[in-house]
Design a protein around this motif. Structure first.
Motif, PDB file in Angstrom:
ATOM      1  N   GLN A 192      33.623  41.038  43.187  1.00 10.39           N
ATOM      2  CA  GLN A 192      34.785  41.670  42.571  1.00 10.39           C
ATOM      3  C   GLN A 192      35.929  41.774  43.583  1.00 10.39           C
ATOM      4  OE1 GLN A 192      33.485  42.190  39.612  1.00 10.39           O
ATOM      5  NE2 GLN A 192      34.457  43.869  38.514  1.00 10.39           N
ATOM      6  N   ARG A 193      37.144  41.835  43.079  1.00 10.70           N
ATOM      7  CA  ARG A 193      38.293  42.070  43.947  1.00 10.70           C
ATOM      8  C   ARG A 193      38.116  43.414  44.662  1.00 10.70           C
ATOM      9  NH1 ARG A 193      43.495  40.209  43.423  1.00 10.70           N
ATOM     10  NH2 ARG A 193      43.020  39.445  41.321  1.00 10.70           N
ATOM     11  N   HIS A 194      38.343  43.442  45.979  1.00 11.05           N
ATOM     12  CA  HIS A 194      38.169  44.697  46.716  1.00 11.05           C
ATOM     13  C   HIS A 194      38.846  44.582  48.071  1.00 11.05           C
ATOM     14  CE1 HIS A 194      36.600  48.580  47.617  1.00 11.05           C
ATOM     15  NE2 HIS A 194      35.697  48.184  48.495  1.00 11.05           N
ATOM     16  N   THR A 195      39.336  45.701  48.584  1.00 16.86           N
ATOM     17  CA  THR A 195      39.937  45.747  49.906  1.00 16.86           C
ATOM     18  C   THR A 195      40.007  47.197  50.352  1.00 16.86           C
ATOM     19  OG1 THR A 195      41.813  44.989  51.253  1.00 16.86           O
ATOM     20  CG2 THR A 195      42.327  45.870  49.066  1.00 16.86           C
ATOM     21  N   TYR A 196      40.534  47.428  51.546  1.00 17.73           N
ATOM     22  CA  TYR A 196      40.635  48.794  52.056  1.00 17.73           C
ATOM     23  C   TYR A 196      41.647  49.615  51.264  1.00 17.73           C
ATOM     24  CZ  TYR A 196      41.883  52.686  55.091  1.00 17.73           C
ATOM     25  OH  TYR A 196      42.155  53.942  55.559  1.00 17.73           O
ATOM     26  N   LEU A 197      42.760  49.010  50.908  1.00 12.85           N
ATOM     27  CA  LEU A 197      43.756  49.733  50.120  1.00 12.85           C
ATOM     28  C   LEU A 197      43.258  49.938  48.692  1.00 12.85           C
ATOM     29  CD1 LEU A 197      47.131  48.099  51.234  1.00 12.85           C
ATOM     30  CD2 LEU A 197      45.924  50.076  52.196  1.00 12.85           C
ATOM     31  N   ARG A 198      43.687  51.048  48.105  1.00 15.98           N
ATOM     32  CA  ARG A 198      43.317  51.356  46.729  1.00 15.98           C
ATOM     33  C   ARG A 198      44.480  51.014  45.800  1.00 15.98           C
ATOM     34  NH1 ARG A 198      40.893  57.018  48.868  1.00 15.98           N
ATOM     35  NH2 ARG A 198      43.127  57.420  49.207  1.00 15.98           N
ATOM     36  N   PRO A 199      44.192  50.388  44.664  1.00 19.97           N
ATOM     37  CA  PRO A 199      45.290  50.079  43.742  1.00 19.97           C
ATOM     38  C   PRO A 199      45.896  51.360  43.172  1.00 19.97           C
ATOM     39  CG  PRO A 199      43.167  49.574  42.734  1.00 19.97           C
ATOM     40  CD  PRO A 199      42.892  49.926  44.160  1.00 19.97           C
ATOM     41  N   ARG A 200      47.170  51.282  42.812  1.00 22.07           N
ATOM     42  CA  ARG A 200      47.802  52.430  42.188  1.00 22.07           C
ATOM     43  C   ARG A 200      47.142  52.699  40.839  1.00 22.07           C
ATOM     44  NH1 ARG A 200      50.659  50.020  38.276  1.00 22.07           N
ATOM     45  NH2 ARG A 200      51.628  48.003  38.711  1.00 22.07           N
ATOM     46  N   PRO A 201      47.155  53.942  40.375  1.00 26.82           N
ATOM     47  CA  PRO A 201      46.552  54.263  39.070  1.00 26.82           C
ATOM     48  C   PRO A 201      47.164  53.397  37.968  1.00 26.82           C
ATOM     49  CG  PRO A 201      47.056  56.273  40.271  1.00 26.82           C
ATOM     50  CD  PRO A 201      47.667  55.138  41.068  1.00 26.82           C
ATOM     51  N   GLY A 202      46.288  52.820  37.161  1.00 19.94           N
ATOM     52  CA  GLY A 202      46.742  51.995  36.052  1.00 19.94           C
ATOM     53  C   GLY A 202      47.118  50.579  36.418  1.00 19.94           C
ATOM     54  N   ALA A 203      46.918  50.176  37.663  1.00 22.13           N
ATOM     55  CA  ALA A 203      47.275  48.816  38.081  1.00 22.13           C
ATOM     56  C   ALA A 203      46.506  47.792  37.253  1.00 22.13           C
ATOM     57  CB  ALA A 203      46.983  48.621  39.563  1.00 22.13           C
ATOM     58  N   ASP A 204      47.193  46.748  36.846  1.00 21.30           N
ATOM     59  CA  ASP A 204      46.603  45.718  35.995  1.00 21.30           C
ATOM     60  C   ASP A 204      46.371  44.450  36.804  1.00 21.30           C
ATOM     61  OD1 ASP A 204      45.726  44.122  33.939  1.00 21.30           O
ATOM     62  OD2 ASP A 204      47.692  43.959  32.952  1.00 21.30           O
ATOM     63  N   PHE A 205      45.122  44.007  36.863  1.00 31.77           N
ATOM     64  CA  PHE A 205      44.777  42.768  37.551  1.00 31.77           C
ATOM     65  C   PHE A 205      44.332  41.691  36.564  1.00 31.77           C
ATOM     66  CE2 PHE A 205      44.227  46.039  40.794  1.00 31.77           C
ATOM     67  CZ  PHE A 205      44.820  45.466  41.908  1.00 31.77           C
ATOM     68  N   GLN A 248      50.429  45.785  42.885  1.00 35.20           N
ATOM     69  CA  GLN A 248      49.377  46.720  42.454  1.00 35.20           C
ATOM     70  C   GLN A 248      48.974  47.691  43.563  1.00 35.20           C
ATOM     71  OE1 GLN A 248      49.167  43.355  42.152  1.00 35.20           O
ATOM     72  NE2 GLN A 248      48.230  42.739  40.209  1.00 35.20           N
ATOM     73  N   TYR A 249      49.260  47.325  44.807  1.00 34.92           N
ATOM     74  CA  TYR A 249      48.889  48.167  45.951  1.00 34.92           C
ATOM     75  C   TYR A 249      50.094  48.856  46.599  1.00 34.92           C
ATOM     76  CZ  TYR A 249      44.488  45.529  45.738  1.00 34.92           C
ATOM     77  OH  TYR A 249      43.313  44.955  45.326  1.00 34.92           O
ATOM     78  N   ASP A 250      51.290  48.580  46.116  1.00 38.08           N
ATOM     79  CA  ASP A 250      52.497  49.089  46.753  1.00 38.08           C
ATOM     80  C   ASP A 250      52.840  50.476  46.209  1.00 38.08           C
ATOM     81  OD1 ASP A 250      54.746  49.379  48.215  1.00 38.08           O
ATOM     82  OD2 ASP A 250      55.851  47.700  47.323  1.00 38.08           O
ATOM     83  N   HIS A 251      52.212  51.493  46.804  1.00 41.60           N
ATOM     84  CA  HIS A 251      52.452  52.877  46.400  1.00 41.60           C
ATOM     85  C   HIS A 251      52.169  53.776  47.602  1.00 41.60           C
ATOM     86  CE1 HIS A 251      48.038  53.875  45.359  1.00 41.60           C
ATOM     87  NE2 HIS A 251      48.028  52.649  45.813  1.00 41.60           N
TER      88      HIS A 251
END
Length: 322
Positions: A192-205, A248-251
């Motif tokens: 699955q897509r994953h990284t240290y940063l958390r996506p913003r709430p509701g981010a759509d991938f 999606q991560y810019d927050h």
């Protein structure tokens, strides 16, 4: 390189802690550069190599066969098929090529899976795959049928273990329970897509969702499911000023975590990329990174993560940032 085990509860498949992704090999990464990366990976003790029957159909001129075909040529030229753990995927190829995606993805029917694994093995020059993933969800095919189809690949000796990618937690859990109830080999890993940063709430991938807290919690409780992460380095956004954060991560949460990541990297004398990889490998549950690199220099940087010692205090600072 340290090893991890992909296990279905009855047998185990040893893989290297780092997995080499080959998405752009044969398209934007030419053969000479790809062969150099592959050679360096196995020289460093890497065994786990990941491809798919879709890589990379979206690149101009691409049809989806390029990565597997290049890997087949590399394996034939090096004569090392028995030294690597080869993973591929099925279910995500658009039909016909050029049709809107993912609504026209090929799916996971038995006919599609059987036809596509034959094509993948032919291109790779092998009589079996070590890991075979259901690439994206297919709600048109019943989950019972998908489980039965993938189990039959194992019992027929075409695949050693199976997995799924881009599936929600409840579908992963349901598929594994169906297999257990029927006494069939089930999915042993999820990618699955994953990284240290958390996506913003509701981010759509779209069809490639981020690893959810629910799926992490499920894997934490059921240690027989291995977790792999892709897009772990955000295409260079951690270290390159010309690669902005994906939207999606810019927050604000990400910017706070980036500050802590930079501090930890400085203390360790490491790069942010190396800290991200070490954090994934030492997380709970551990997440095996699928590396997307296009040069030996990029690979060597990633390999340096294996030597990092993230002690409890450093991991706590990374975990609680944001």
């Amino acid at each position: 390189m340290e090893q991890r085990i992909l296990s279905d509860g009855g047998s185990g498949l040893g893989v290297s802690a780092l997995c080499l992704g080959t998405m752009y090999f044969g398209t934007t990464v030419d053969e000479q550069a790809a062969f150099a990366v592959l050679d360096r990976f196995v020289e460093a003790g890497g065994t786990f190599i990941d491809t798919a029957n879709t890589y990379s159909f979206w690149v101009p001129g691409g049809t989806g066969v390029e990565s597997e075909a290049l890997l087949g040529r590399w394996l034939a030229s090096r004569g090392n098929r028995d030294q690597v753990v080869l993973a591929s995927k099925v279910g995500g190829l658009p039909v016909p090529l050029g049709a809107a995606w993912p609504e026209n993805a090929e799916g996971l029917s038995e006919d599609v899976v059987r036809t596509q694994i034959a094509g993948s093995m032919r291109r790779l020059g092998t009589d079996h795959l070590d890991v075979y993933y259901a690439h994206i969800e297919d709600r048109r095919t019943s989950l019972d049928d998908t489980v039965a189809t993938f189990a039959s690949l194992v019992t027929d000796g075409l695949v050693r273990v199976t997995g799924c990618s881009n599936h929600p937690a409840w579908r992963v859990a349901a598929a594994r329970e169906i297999a257990r109830a029927a006494g069939l080999p089930g999915f042993t890993c999820v990618q699955q897509r994953h990284t240290y940063l958390r996506p913003r709430p509701g981010a759509d991938f779209g069809a490639n969702p981020h690893l959810s807290d629910e799926l992490l919690d499920y894997a934490r409780e059921d240690r027989s499911l291995a977790v792999l992460g892709y897009s772990v380095l955000l295409s260079g956004a951690y270290t390159r000023s010309d690669r902005p954060l994906p939207e999606q991560y810019d927050h604000p949460d990400s910017h706070r975590r980036l500050a802590v990541l930079a501090d930890v990297a400085k203390e360790l004398g490491a790069t942010p990329n190396q800290v991200v990889l070490a954090w994934l490998l030492r997380s709970d549950p551990p997440v095996l990174p699928v590396l997307g690199v296009s040069s030996v220099a990029q690979l060597d940087e990633c390999l340096g993560a294996l030597d990092l010692d993230l002690d409890d205090e450093l991991r706590h600072r990374l975990d609680t940032a944001g």
